[in-house]
Design a protein around this motif. Sequence first.
Motif, PDB file in Angstrom:
ATOM      1  N   ILE A 168       5.662  17.430   4.414  1.00  0.00           N
ATOM      2  CA  ILE A 168       5.304  16.787   3.140  1.00  0.00           C
ATOM      3  C   ILE A 168       4.122  15.845   3.329  1.00  0.00           C
ATOM      4  CG2 ILE A 168       6.080  15.107   1.408  1.00  0.00           C
ATOM      5  CD1 ILE A 168       8.908  16.318   1.733  1.00  0.00           C
ATOM      6  N   LEU A 169       4.177  15.016   4.360  1.00  0.00           N
ATOM      7  CA  LEU A 169       3.097  14.062   4.593  1.00  0.00           C
ATOM      8  C   LEU A 169       1.789  14.771   4.899  1.00  0.00           C
ATOM      9  CD1 LEU A 169       5.004  11.348   6.661  1.00  0.00           C
ATOM     10  CD2 LEU A 169       4.352  11.250   4.246  1.00  0.00           C
ATOM     11  N   ASP A 170       1.851  15.875   5.628  1.00  0.00           N
ATOM     12  CA  ASP A 170       0.639  16.655   5.904  1.00  0.00           C
ATOM     13  C   ASP A 170       0.037  17.195   4.603  1.00  0.00           C
ATOM     14  OD1 ASP A 170       0.503  16.338   8.658  1.00  0.00           O
ATOM     15  OD2 ASP A 170       1.703  18.128   9.077  1.00  0.00           O
ATOM     16  N   MET A 171       0.884  17.695   3.735  1.00  0.00           N
ATOM     17  CA  MET A 171       0.390  18.258   2.479  1.00  0.00           C
ATOM     18  C   MET A 171      -0.198  17.170   1.584  1.00  0.00           C
ATOM     19  SD  MET A 171       2.385  20.781  -0.206  1.00  0.00           S
ATOM     20  CE  MET A 171       2.407  22.132   0.985  1.00  0.00           C
ATOM     21  N   LEU A 172       0.461  16.022   1.545  1.00  0.00           N
ATOM     22  CA  LEU A 172      -0.025  14.929   0.702  1.00  0.00           C
ATOM     23  C   LEU A 172      -1.313  14.326   1.251  1.00  0.00           C
ATOM     24  CD1 LEU A 172       3.316  13.063  -0.082  1.00  0.00           C
ATOM     25  CD2 LEU A 172       2.039  14.606  -1.589  1.00  0.00           C
ATOM     26  N   GLU A 173      -1.480  14.358   2.559  1.00  0.00           N
ATOM     27  CA  GLU A 173      -2.639  13.739   3.189  1.00  0.00           C
ATOM     28  C   GLU A 173      -3.950  14.379   2.721  1.00  0.00           C
ATOM     29  OE1 GLU A 173      -3.582  12.087   7.661  1.00  0.00           O
ATOM     30  OE2 GLU A 173      -2.870  14.146   7.458  1.00  0.00           O
ATOM     31  N   SER A 174      -3.890  15.636   2.343  1.00  0.00           N
ATOM     32  CA  SER A 174      -5.099  16.343   1.908  1.00  0.00           C
ATOM     33  C   SER A 174      -5.439  16.087   0.441  1.00  0.00           C
ATOM     34  CB  SER A 174      -4.930  17.850   2.133  1.00  0.00           C
ATOM     35  OG  SER A 174      -3.901  18.364   1.291  1.00  0.00           O
ATOM     36  N   ARG A 175      -4.577  15.360  -0.248  1.00  0.00           N
ATOM     37  CA  ARG A 175      -4.777  15.106  -1.679  1.00  0.00           C
ATOM     38  C   ARG A 175      -5.478  13.763  -1.897  1.00  0.00           C
ATOM     39  NH1 ARG A 175      -0.569  17.739  -4.954  1.00  0.00           N
ATOM     40  NH2 ARG A 175      -1.257  16.305  -6.590  1.00  0.00           N
ATOM     41  N   ASP A 192      -5.609  12.424  -4.852  1.00  0.00           N
ATOM     42  CA  ASP A 192      -4.986  11.835  -6.037  1.00  0.00           C
ATOM     43  C   ASP A 192      -3.572  11.329  -5.741  1.00  0.00           C
ATOM     44  OD1 ASP A 192      -3.927  14.366  -5.625  1.00  0.00           O
ATOM     45  OD2 ASP A 192      -3.664  14.787  -7.763  1.00  0.00           O
ATOM     46  N   VAL A 193      -3.227  11.220  -4.455  1.00  0.00           N
ATOM     47  CA  VAL A 193      -1.907  10.733  -4.032  1.00  0.00           C
ATOM     48  C   VAL A 193      -2.104   9.726  -2.902  1.00  0.00           C
ATOM     49  CG1 VAL A 193       0.357  11.336  -3.088  1.00  0.00           C
ATOM     50  CG2 VAL A 193      -0.809  12.939  -4.622  1.00  0.00           C
ATOM     51  N   ARG A 194      -1.410   8.599  -2.997  1.00  0.00           N
ATOM     52  CA  ARG A 194      -1.415   7.638  -1.898  1.00  0.00           C
ATOM     53  C   ARG A 194       0.026   7.333  -1.495  1.00  0.00           C
ATOM     54  NH1 ARG A 194      -5.036   4.636  -5.171  1.00  0.00           N
ATOM     55  NH2 ARG A 194      -3.538   2.930  -5.312  1.00  0.00           N
ATOM     56  N   SER A 195       0.263   7.295  -0.194  1.00  0.00           N
ATOM     57  CA  SER A 195       1.584   6.959   0.335  1.00  0.00           C
ATOM     58  C   SER A 195       1.543   5.587   0.989  1.00  0.00           C
ATOM     59  CB  SER A 195       2.031   7.999   1.375  1.00  0.00           C
ATOM     60  OG  SER A 195       2.410   9.211   0.766  1.00  0.00           O
ATOM     61  N   TYR A 196       2.545   4.773   0.677  1.00  0.00           N
ATOM     62  CA  TYR A 196       2.704   3.457   1.277  1.00  0.00           C
ATOM     63  C   TYR A 196       4.124   3.320   1.810  1.00  0.00           C
ATOM     64  CZ  TYR A 196      -1.484   2.080  -1.381  1.00  0.00           C
ATOM     65  OH  TYR A 196      -2.747   1.988  -1.901  1.00  0.00           O
ATOM     66  N   LEU A 197       4.312   2.378   2.709  1.00  0.00           N
ATOM     67  CA  LEU A 197       5.653   2.027   3.150  1.00  0.00           C
ATOM     68  C   LEU A 197       6.250   0.991   2.205  1.00  0.00           C
ATOM     69  CD1 LEU A 197       4.882   1.664   6.951  1.00  0.00           C
ATOM     70  CD2 LEU A 197       6.084   3.571   5.850  1.00  0.00           C
ATOM     71  N   LEU A 198       7.535   1.146   1.949  1.00  0.00           N
ATOM     72  CA  LEU A 198       8.310   0.124   1.233  1.00  0.00           C
ATOM     73  C   LEU A 198       9.621   0.040   2.002  1.00  0.00           C
ATOM     74  CD1 LEU A 198       9.067   0.000  -2.628  1.00  0.00           C
ATOM     75  CD2 LEU A 198      10.276  -1.238  -0.852  1.00  0.00           C
ATOM     76  N   THR A 199       9.721  -0.940   2.864  1.00  0.00           N
ATOM     77  CA  THR A 199      10.784  -0.916   3.864  1.00  0.00           C
ATOM     78  C   THR A 199      11.378  -2.284   4.124  1.00  0.00           C
ATOM     79  OG1 THR A 199      11.226  -0.421   6.207  1.00  0.00           O
ATOM     80  CG2 THR A 199       8.994  -1.083   5.655  1.00  0.00           C
ATOM     81  N   GLY A 200      12.630  -2.286   4.536  1.00  0.00           N
ATOM     82  CA  GLY A 200      13.290  -3.515   4.964  1.00  0.00           C
ATOM     83  C   GLY A 200      12.976  -3.877   6.396  1.00  0.00           C
ATOM     84  N   ASN A 201      12.215  -3.038   7.089  1.00  0.00           N
ATOM     85  CA  ASN A 201      11.717  -3.386   8.412  1.00  0.00           C
ATOM     86  C   ASN A 201      10.648  -4.460   8.292  1.00  0.00           C
ATOM     87  OD1 ASN A 201      12.429  -1.164  10.757  1.00  0.00           O
ATOM     88  ND2 ASN A 201      12.538  -0.276   8.714  1.00  0.00           N
TER      89      ASN A 201
END
Length: 235
Positions: A96-103, A105-114
Motif C-alpha cells: 500500500i505504501l509503495d502504491m501511495l508513494e507514487s501519487r 495527490d496523497v500524503r501519508s503522515y504518522l499519528l501515533t502514541g509513540n
Amino acid sequence: MTILFWDIDGTLLTTGKAGVPAWEKAVREVVGHDFELSKFRIAGLTDYQIAVRTFEMLGVDVNDETIHRMVRRYEELLPEWLPTKKGYVLPNVREILDMLESRDDVRSYLLTGNTRGGAKAKLTHYDLFRYFPDGAFAEDASERSVIATRALELARRAGPVNDRAVFVVGDTPHDIHCANAIGARTVAVATGGYSLDELQSHRPWRAFPELPAASEFVRMIDEARAGHVEDPVRA
C-alpha cells in the motif's frame, strides 16, 4: 489532497513485543522497581500514558520530570531490543505504501502514541521510515485526540486538504475516537490488540481483519474522496 494518518504498532508493524523488555529495564533504572508490562492492556495508549499507568500500578509518586526521564530512557533502550525479537511488517502495508508513494495527490503522515524517537526506531528497523515525511507523536500524557489535532494542523500547513478525504488507519478504539475528534474516517484493522468485533462496536468507517490488498485499499480511499461511498449512520 488525500491525507492518511497512520498508527504504528498493530497497524503498520508488530515488534514482537520488543518494547516490553526495553520498558521494564527503563522502569528498573529510573525508579528501581521491577514491573511486568503485560499486567495491563496497553494497545492504543500513548507512551506517556503507559508511563503514568506504570507508576500508578507501582504506587510510585513521581513528577513530570520523572515521567519524561522514564520515556526518554525507553527510547534509548528500544533500538537494542528490536533486533532480538521476531517482529514484522503487517500484511499489505508495504505494498500500500509503495502504491501511495507514487501519487502526488496523497500524503501519508504518522499519528501515533509513540514518541518521535520511539517511532523512528521502529520504522527505521523495519525499513518504513522513508514513507513518512512527518507526523504527530506523544509529547505528554494528553489524549490521542490532542495528537490527532496536531496531525491535522501539520497536514494543513503543508497544503490544501480535502476534508472528505482524511483517513486515520489504526487498530484500536482509541484510533477511532481520535479520528472522530478531527472529522476523519477510520480504517480499522484487527491486527493489533483488539478483535474485529470490538473495533466494529465503536463504529469505524471501515473495519477489516487486516489491511486490504493495495489496489483495493487505494480504490476505497479514492471512491470516498469522490463521494461515491456513504458513511455509516452513527448511533
